[in-house]
Design an enzyme around this catalytic site. Structure first.
Site, short mmCIF file in Angstrom:
data_model
loop_
_atom_site.label_atom_id
_atom_site.label_comp_id
_atom_site.label_asym_id
_atom_site.label_seq_id
_atom_site.Cartn_x
_atom_site.Cartn_y
_atom_site.Cartn_z
N LYS A 6 0.84 -1.18 0.04
CA LYS A 6 0.11 0.03 -0.07
C LYS A 6 1.00 1.38 -0.09
O LYS A 6 1.83 1.45 0.75
CB LYS A 6 -0.80 0.20 1.33
N SER A 55 -9.64 1.60 2.83
CA SER A 55 -8.79 2.38 2.21
C SER A 55 -7.57 1.46 1.46
O SER A 55 -7.21 1.89 0.44
CB SER A 55 -7.99 3.54 2.71
N SER A 63 -9.73 -0.89 7.11
CA SER A 63 -9.27 -0.55 5.77
C SER A 63 -8.49 -1.91 5.31
O SER A 63 -8.44 -1.84 4.16
CB SER A 63 -8.37 0.71 5.65
N1 GLN Z 1 -13.22 3.89 6.71
C1 GLN Z 1 -12.47 4.36 7.82
C2 GLN Z 1 -12.24 5.93 7.45
O1 GLN Z 1 -12.51 6.38 6.50
C3 GLN Z 1 -11.30 3.61 8.06
C4 GLN Z 1 -10.27 3.91 7.15
C5 GLN Z 1 -8.98 3.22 7.50
O2 GLN Z 1 -9.13 2.06 8.31
N2 GLN Z 1 -7.70 3.73 7.12
O3 GLN Z 1 -11.62 6.52 8.49
#
Ligand code: GLN
Length: 487
Positions: free
Chosen positions: A79, A154, A178
């Site tokens: 990532k 994400s 994410s």
């Molecule tokens: N969907 C969550 C957010 O927008 C978690 C994102 C993540 O785990 N990086 O913050």
């Protein structure tokens, strides 16, 4: 064998060890696959063809000399939130578009030492803020099961690259779901370890009290092999915990007798839970019972406050972490500014995307004098109550089961105008981050129209091995993880 990219890590390891294939052949196959389909799914931001082939050649030498391990010569993606020395690390943000880190993240170094071959850096929501990958500053990653739909976020690029055979495994990060959400939406396995289990040194910080790094794999044993490389104490991360690391890949096939699985009653009643998802999770419970597990009902009474608490804590910490992007130290600087304050303003206005700005504004407000107690302070108290819910529940069971996302992958654009609805899609994943416990998502079915559905198994602090064991038994008893998207 011309479909080498389709192999799992476990399969590739045995073929590499027996010298039936080379890492160069395997890496070539993966790079060709990326060249063929990346424009359809937009998984990779940066493809590292030359360095990958050079690493593959080194891995072949290492295997030849008998010094290879289970990850030597295995092509992986990373990532783009993890620093890679000499390779740009963008966080899918315009503000870091040309940022080339001078060092490797601890996990990248560990994977390099294990002999993995990094084929590229993969797309994500900007600074890991999002649940759908639509917040990337560069492009929207598409779900290989249906390219009109989101892959989850994400770590969407990670999950897509694994699901579409553009690598054999990937490393993502999980602040509120994410790793697990995109794993669920793309029908692969994704593990968020316990807070403190994996060093975050070199992970670009989003919300420091929640961020964790973890693996995404084509199967549970691949996640276990990757975890063996990732886990362990690191003095460079002050939240890293110095306790022994078990062999995660020791997953004997001896059923689940004596294992108690908790089903939280609050999750069954969750708002917006799609019938296909709840039916698939119910069937998964039956499968686990057949394997010998015992089902118990548990209660997590503060679940309904998780979204509110998270969406105060995460933006607050983000507003502080993202203060460092001022055009002076890293990446983009707006050249048009006439003075210092103007340079800060223009750099941040033009460098950050809409969702990142929204979070910085919310977070700055929540932390400002006079509001701290009412928001960040209050949310932290709620967080403690959520942690205590889990502690209590785990006195009755060994693991807790739930859906990962309330519905199968939705259409691109469906929720972009309504951030609150988007935030609600995190209802099942946020609590594990707030409590610091591990959680894994594994494929557990498909919706009526053939879209992937994931099952979440959450465990006690530092019991990644326990949830991997349950997940691997489930995987052996079902065939969901063997199904591939037609792309
Ligand atoms: N969907 C969550 C957010 O927008 C978690 C994102 C993540 O785990 N990086 O913050």
């Amino acid at each position: 064998m011309d479909q080498l990219h389709q192999l799992t890590i476990t399969q590739a390891y045995s073929l590499l060890r027996s010298k039936e294939i080379t890492s160069r052949e395997l890496t070539r196959s993966v790079l060709d696959r990326i060249a063929r389909i990346n424009s359809k799914v937009n998984a990779f931001i940066t493809i590292c063809e030359d360095s990958a082939m050079a690493r593959a050649a080194m891995a072949d030498e290492r295997i030849q000399s008998g010094n290879g391990g289970p990850l030597t010569g295995i092509p992986i993606s990373v990532k783009d939130v993890l620093c890679t020395r000499g390779i740009r690390t963008t966080c899918a943000s315009k503000i870091l578009e040309d940022f080339v880190p001078p060092y490797d993240a601890a996990v990248v170094e560990k994977l390099n030492n294990a002999g993995t071959v990094m084929v590229g850096k993969v797309n994500m929501d900007e600074f890991a803020m999002g649940s759908s990958n639509e917040n990337s500053g560069f492009m929207i990653t598409k779900n290989p099961w249906d390219v009109s739909r989101i892959p989850g976020g994400s770590s969407g690029g990670s999950a897509v690259s694994v699901s579409a055979d553009m690598c054999l495994g990937s490393i993502g990060s999980d602040t509120g779901g994410s790793i697990r959400q995109p794993a669920s939406h793309c029908s692969v396995a994704g593990l968020k370890p316990t807070y403190g289990r994996v060093s975050r040194y070199g992970l670009v910080a989003f919300a420091s009290s929640l961020d964790q790094i973890g693996p995404i794999g084509k199967c549970v044993s691949d996640c276990a092999i990757l975890m063996n490389a990732l886990a362990g104490y690191d003095p460079k991360d002050s939240t890293s915990v110095n306790i022994p690391v078990p062999d995660y890949s020791d997953l004997p096939e001896n059923g689940l007798k004596g294992v108690k699985i908790g089903i939280p009653k609050e999750y069954e009643a969750a708002e917006g839970l799609a019938p296909d998802v709840s039916a698939a999770v119910d069937r998964a419970v039956v499968t686990l019972e057949k394997l010998g597990a015992e089902k118990v009902s548990v209660s997590l009474p503060h679940t309904r406050y998780a979204v509110a608490a998270y969406y105060v804590i995460a933006p607050s910490e983000a507003s502080s972490n993202l203060a460092r992007y001022d055009g002076v130290k890293y990446g983009f600087r707006d050249p048009a500014a006439e003075n210092l304050i103007g340079m800060y303003k223009q750099t941040r206005s033009n460098g950050f995307g809409k969702e990142v700005k929204r979070r910085i504004i919310i977070g700055t407000y929540c932390l400002s004098a006079g509001y701290y107690d009412a928001y960040y302070g209050k949310a932290s108290q709620v967080r403690t109550m959520i942690m205590e819910d889990f502690k209590r529940a785990f006195t009755h069971c060994d693991a807790i089961l739930s859906p990962v996302a309330p519905e199968p992958p939705f259409r691109i654009g469906e929720k972009t105008d309504d951030p609150l609805t988007m935030y609600l899609s995190d209802i099942f994943t946020l609590s594990a981050n707030l409590a610091g416990i591990p959680g894994i998502s594994i494929p557990c079915g498909f919706s009526g129209d053939g879209l992937p559905i994931g099952l979440q198994i959450m465990g006690k602090h530092f019991d990644e091995h326990g949830i991997l064991k349950i997940a691997s038994e489930f995987e052996r008893a079902t065939d969901f993880n063997t199904k591939k998207p037609d792309i």
